[in-house]
Scaffold this active site. Structure first.
Site, PDB file in Angstrom:
ATOM      1  N   SER A   1       0.796  -1.218   0.000  1.00 21.72           N
ATOM      2  CA  SER A   1       0.000   0.000   0.000  1.00 21.72           C
ATOM      3  C   SER A   1       0.835   1.277   0.000  1.00 21.72           C
ATOM      4  O   SER A   1       1.618   1.496  -0.911  1.00 21.72           O
ATOM      5  CB  SER A   1      -0.955  -0.039   1.184  1.00 21.72           C
ATOM      6  OG  SER A   1      -1.878   1.008   1.075  1.00 21.72           O
TER       7      SER A   1
ATOM      8  N   ASP B   1      -2.681   6.459  -3.349  1.00 18.70           N
ATOM      9  CA  ASP B   1      -1.523   5.755  -2.784  1.00 18.70           C
ATOM     10  C   ASP B   1      -1.076   4.579  -3.656  1.00 18.70           C
ATOM     11  O   ASP B   1      -1.576   4.390  -4.763  1.00 18.70           O
ATOM     12  CB  ASP B   1      -1.815   5.284  -1.353  1.00 18.70           C
ATOM     13  CG  ASP B   1      -2.781   4.116  -1.305  1.00 18.70           C
ATOM     14  OD1 ASP B   1      -3.617   3.999  -2.211  1.00 18.70           O
ATOM     15  OD2 ASP B   1      -2.680   3.305  -0.362  1.00 18.70           O
TER      16      ASP B   1
ATOM     17  N   ASP C   1      -1.560   1.325  -3.833  1.00 16.84           N
ATOM     18  CA  ASP C   1      -2.521   0.382  -4.402  1.00 16.84           C
ATOM     19  C   ASP C   1      -3.868   1.009  -4.742  1.00 16.84           C
ATOM     20  O   ASP C   1      -4.830   0.297  -5.020  1.00 16.84           O
ATOM     21  CB  ASP C   1      -2.710  -0.801  -3.447  1.00 16.84           C
ATOM     22  CG  ASP C   1      -3.224  -0.363  -2.080  1.00 16.84           C
ATOM     23  OD1 ASP C   1      -2.932   0.771  -1.663  1.00 16.84           O
ATOM     24  OD2 ASP C   1      -3.917  -1.157  -1.430  1.00 16.84           O
TER      25      ASP C   1
ATOM     26  N   ASP D   1      -6.160   2.738  -3.029  1.00 13.35           N
ATOM     27  CA  ASP D   1      -7.349   2.793  -2.182  1.00 13.35           C
ATOM     28  C   ASP D   1      -7.425   4.059  -1.335  1.00 13.35           C
ATOM     29  O   ASP D   1      -8.465   4.369  -0.767  1.00 13.35           O
ATOM     30  CB  ASP D   1      -7.497   1.528  -1.314  1.00 13.35           C
ATOM     31  CG  ASP D   1      -6.281   1.217  -0.477  1.00 13.35           C
ATOM     32  OD1 ASP D   1      -5.291   1.979  -0.548  1.00 13.35           O
ATOM     33  OD2 ASP D   1      -6.307   0.196   0.245  1.00 13.35           O
ATOM     34  N   ARG D   2      -6.325   4.805  -1.242  1.00 17.80           N
ATOM     35  CA  ARG D   2      -6.372   6.060  -0.479  1.00 17.80           C
ATOM     36  C   ARG D   2      -6.535   7.252  -1.404  1.00 17.80           C
ATOM     37  O   ARG D   2      -6.230   7.163  -2.591  1.00 17.80           O
ATOM     38  CB  ARG D   2      -5.077   6.258   0.305  1.00 17.80           C
ATOM     39  CG  ARG D   2      -4.859   5.241   1.371  1.00 17.80           C
ATOM     40  CD  ARG D   2      -3.621   5.582   2.169  1.00 17.80           C
ATOM     41  NE  ARG D   2      -3.442   4.594   3.208  1.00 17.80           N
ATOM     42  CZ  ARG D   2      -2.785   4.808   4.339  1.00 17.80           C
ATOM     43  NH1 ARG D   2      -2.213   5.970   4.557  1.00 17.80           N
ATOM     44  NH2 ARG D   2      -2.676   3.860   5.236  1.00 17.80           N
TER      45      ARG D   2
HETATM   46  C1  VG1 Z   1      -3.058   2.411   8.446  1.00 14.26           C
HETATM   47  C2  VG1 Z   1      -4.193   3.376   8.662  1.00 14.26           C
HETATM   48  C3  VG1 Z   1      -5.512   2.646   8.589  1.00 14.26           C
HETATM   49  C4  VG1 Z   1      -5.611   1.912   7.250  1.00 14.26           C
HETATM   50  C5  VG1 Z   1      -4.415   1.010   7.063  1.00 14.26           C
HETATM   51  C6  VG1 Z   1      -4.387   0.349   5.702  1.00 14.26           C
HETATM   52  O1  VG1 Z   1      -3.068   1.441   9.473  1.00 14.26           O
HETATM   53  O2  VG1 Z   1      -4.052   4.045   9.883  1.00 14.26           O
HETATM   54  O3  VG1 Z   1      -6.558   3.551   8.769  1.00 14.26           O
HETATM   55  O4  VG1 Z   1      -6.792   1.159   7.192  1.00 14.26           O
HETATM   56  O5  VG1 Z   1      -3.208   1.758   7.186  1.00 14.26           O
HETATM   57  O6  VG1 Z   1      -4.357   1.286   4.681  1.00 14.26           O
HETATM   58  P1  VG1 Z   1      -2.090   1.530  10.745  1.00 14.26           P
HETATM   59  O7  VG1 Z   1      -2.348   0.275  11.504  1.00 14.26           O
HETATM   60  O8  VG1 Z   1      -0.706   1.677  10.180  1.00 14.26           O
HETATM   61  O9  VG1 Z   1      -2.474   2.775  11.469  1.00 14.26           O
HETATM   62  V1  VG1 Z   1      -3.558   0.929   3.230  1.00 14.26           V
HETATM   63  O10 VG1 Z   1      -3.986   2.038   2.125  1.00 14.26           O
HETATM   64  O11 VG1 Z   1      -1.939   0.978   3.779  1.00 14.26           O
HETATM   65  O12 VG1 Z   1      -3.993  -0.672   2.868  1.00 14.26           O
HETATM   66 CO    CO Z   2      -3.516   1.530   0.218  1.00 15.30          CO
END
Ligand code: VG1
Ligand code: CO
Length: 681
Positions: free
Chosen positions: A184, A349, A351, A353-354
């Protein structure tokens, strides 16, 4: 203190067997008898049927020299490769993420993939169809071949893979799930990160009940089932057959685009992007949305070709960090804040999704973004013309969305961090629009957050507000929309501080400490302003900073903030009754202000401490402030230790609680080199 922070309007429990009526229930594995095409919301993927040439053969390394051919069903030979368990293959917030070098170690990836098949009921995948996507990062090519061979070895009937292994997380989710090769927003390249995500029923990230099983199996695995087939050429769309096993390479964009066209009014958006008085900018950050941006924004919606920057996916994201925020999408931010900059800017981002949304010299926080999309969805987006069913956010996300839910009379849910917690609510028909403060926004059109969807949602809102504006008339801007929203609902000032790659031990201790503090805290206790010298340097020990900060607050502070409650967030899924505990320590004050601490579950080294700070401001005359200024009293609490530390260093005296801290202070030497948070949002 017991949990008193729950403002949720949760309904009674549903049977765990409840599944979506909208989508196929056993979703990712579509029986091969249903033709070779994958159906996405009723749209079959295009069937490209020219055959594909084979390239070099990839051979998996076995941990012992002997491999045994065990079976040769229907034209392909399956080899049993002996292996041994590998420690540490536990998935975090979203998939398994490690340094790429770790994934390249002998059998590291293969063990995890095989453990996954060992964790699923065979009827879920035998002779079924599996989707494979990825964000184009370094090691995806090799990983694709490994995953394809193990899938074939375990009896999967067909794999649908995006051309060049590219398919965004939302597109894989739209295709009802499968594997996503991505870490990601983490950086890519030989020295950086790799990751694998598995999306299951209805295309949602695998729940902990599955990922826990996978982890258990990684600790006892002894063999990998590998099909002896050549590497597949993923560079051209087409179908290749190996006995009863089929690989189809598909265009990663067309079906996703079709889905977007069914959700949004593309003519409305096009009318905005075609205006000469509206300028659009999209930064794909050399990540997966590079493959989607031109076909969608330029070819379909008439954006100018030069509105797309960094539009070619690269294995190392062009040495960038594909995280769309104010720190890592700096180029776009600079463009948007320049004189005569564009009217609308967005980034996505690794992949896809952001999303980050910017106006001219204006940043929309993700917490505001989801609230504003929700408030405007019914009038601006055809998919929501009947009104959203319900709204939800992750716990640390600001309460802006809560206010929209309240005003519109919608069901509202607060879930732990991570998209996997939204899927059940969507499948149960309780949730339409949701978001996370971490630049994730989405809806029940799929079971993942969706960066391009969020951009199209915002463009729809702006287009709708300006649809009757004649050339030359002043357009309603992004900042106008946000400020009008604040005037109606009030503003939730919000900021997140990230302290990346802290020492794990100290970070864990800090969370334990805060957990204890929260449990001992009592409603009515006063916290508040402390005289902070903003020029004081942070001593660079995030976890200790925060620890000391909270230890001192009660003693040194003349309280402005009255504690309403403090707890470690725990969530019971209202659909299947599963419980997720220890999801973040929160201190909630009577005016709605919150300070929340949690450890990231997506890092690949050390621990990342996240601190979330929020304060509500109903007074429109005070809503225009910079968030860092408005939140200063709360943020001040976080830098307090720098003051204390300086005191101690320069005076060698202890004051108040400082004496209690002497021991801790002496540990500061162990943790040097950190002057401030790595990222402030
Ligand atoms: C982070 C974000 C969370 C999100 C996750 C995956 O997790 O805070 O809100 O769902 O990334 O996003 P963490 O545990 O690092 O706070 V992605 O776009 O990296 O799949
Ligand atoms: Co992502």
């Amino acid at each position: 203190m017991a949990s008193c922070c729950n403002s949720l309007k949760l309904e009674g429990m549903f049977s765990s067997a409840f599944r979506s009526s909208k989508r196929s229930s056993n979703a990712i594995w579509i029986p091969s008898s249903s033709s070779c095409n994958l159906y996405i919301h009723g749209f079959p993927l295009k069937n490209n049927s020219f055959s594909v040439s084979h390239s070099r053969s990839f051979t998996i390394k076995a941990s012992s020299s002997s491999s045994t051919a065990i079976v040769e069903p229907e034209g392909i030979k399956i080899t049993s490769v002996p292996t041994k368990p590998i420690e540490g293959q536990k998935t975090g917030t979203s998939g398994l993420r490690k340094k790429v070098k770790v994934f390249m170690e002998e059998n590291y990836l293969s063990n995890w993939i095989q453990s996954l098949f060992n964790s699923l009921p065979p009827e879920d995948y035998k002779n079924g169809v599996l989707v494979l996507g990825g964000d184009g990062r370094y090691f995806n090519r090799e990983a694709s071949q490994i995953i394809i061979k193990i899938a074939a070895g375990n009896g999967v009937g067909k794999i649908l893979v995006g051309r060049d292994g590219i398919m965004s997380t939302p597109a894989v989710s739209a295709a009802n799930g499968g594997f996503i090769m991505s870490a990601s927003h983490n950086p890519g390249g030989p020295e950086y990160d790799w990751g694998i995500k598995f999306n299951y029923n209805s295309g949602q990230p695998a729940p902990e009940s599955i990922t826990d099983k996978i982890y258990g199996n990684t600790l006892s695995i002894s063999e990998i089932k590998m099909a002896e087939i050549p590497d597949v050429d993923l560079s051209r769309t087409g179908v290749t057959k190996y006995g009863s096993f089929t690989v189809e390479v598909v265009d990663p964009v067309s079906d996703y685009l079709e889905l977007m066209e069914s959700v949004f009014d593309f003519r409305l958006i096009k009318s905005l992007l075609a205006r000469s008085d509206f300028r659009f900018a999209f930064d794909a950050m050399h990540a997966v949305t590079g493959a989607y941006a031109k076909p969608i924004f330029v070819d379909k919606l008439a954006a100018s070709p030069d509105s797309i920057s960094n539009g070619v996916p690269l294995e190392d994201f062009g040495h960038g960090h594909p995280d769309p925020n104010l720190t890592y999408a700096k180029d776009l931010v600079n463009t948007m804040y320049s004189e005569n900059g564009p009217d609308f800017g967005a980034a996505s981002d690794g992949d896809g999704d952001r999303n980050m949304i910017l106006g001219k010299k204006f940043f929309v926080t993700p917490s505001d973004s989801v609230a504003i999309i929700a408030a405007n969805a019914q009038e601006a987006i055809p998919y929501f013309q009947g009104g959203p069913k319900g709204l939800a956010r992750s716990m640390p996300t600001s309460g802006a969305l809560d206010r929209v839910a309240e005003k519109l009379g919608l069901k509202f849910f607060e879930v732990p961090t991570g998209w996997k917690f939204f899927g059940n609510l969507m499948d149960a028909g309780k949730l339409s629009i949701c978001g996370e403060e971490s630049f994730g926004t989405g809806s029940d059109h799929i079971r993942e957050k969706d960066g391009i969807w969020a951009v199209l949602a915002w463009l729809s809102i702006i287009a709708h507000r300006n649809k009757d504006k004649k050339p030359g008339e002043k357009l309603v801007s992004v900042s106008d929309v946000v400020k009008q929203h604040w005037a109606t609902y009030g503003r939730n000032f919000f900021s997140r501080y990230d302290y990346e790659e802290c020492a794990s031990e100290g970070a864990n201790k800090m969370i334990d400490y805060l957990r204890g503090l929260a449990s001992k805290s009592k409603a009515g206790e006063k916290y508040g302003k402390f005289p902070i010298n903003p020029s004081t340097r942070c001593i660079g020990n995030c976890h200790l900073c925060i620890l000391l900060l909270f230890d001192c607050l009660k003693f040194l502070i003349v309280g402005n903030y009255v504690l309403q409650c403090a707890d470690d967030f725990s969530y019971t899924d209202p659909v299947d009754g599963s419980v997720a505990s220890k999801q973040g320590v929160r201190f909630v004050f009577t005016d709605g202000s919150r300070i929340i601490f949690r450890l990231s579950g997506t890092g690949s080294a050390g621990a990342t401490v996240r601190v979330y700070i929020e304060q509500f401001e109903p007074d429109a005359s005070k809503q225009d402030m910079d968030a860092q200024v408005a939140l200063k009293p709360l943020i001040g609490m976080l830098v307090i230790i720098s003051t204390i530390y300086s005191f101690r260093q320069f005076t060698n005296k202890s004051y108040g609680c400082i004496s209690d801290l002497a021991l801790s202070v002496s540990k500061l030497k162990d943790f040097t080199g950190r002057e401030k948070p790595t990222v402030i949002t």
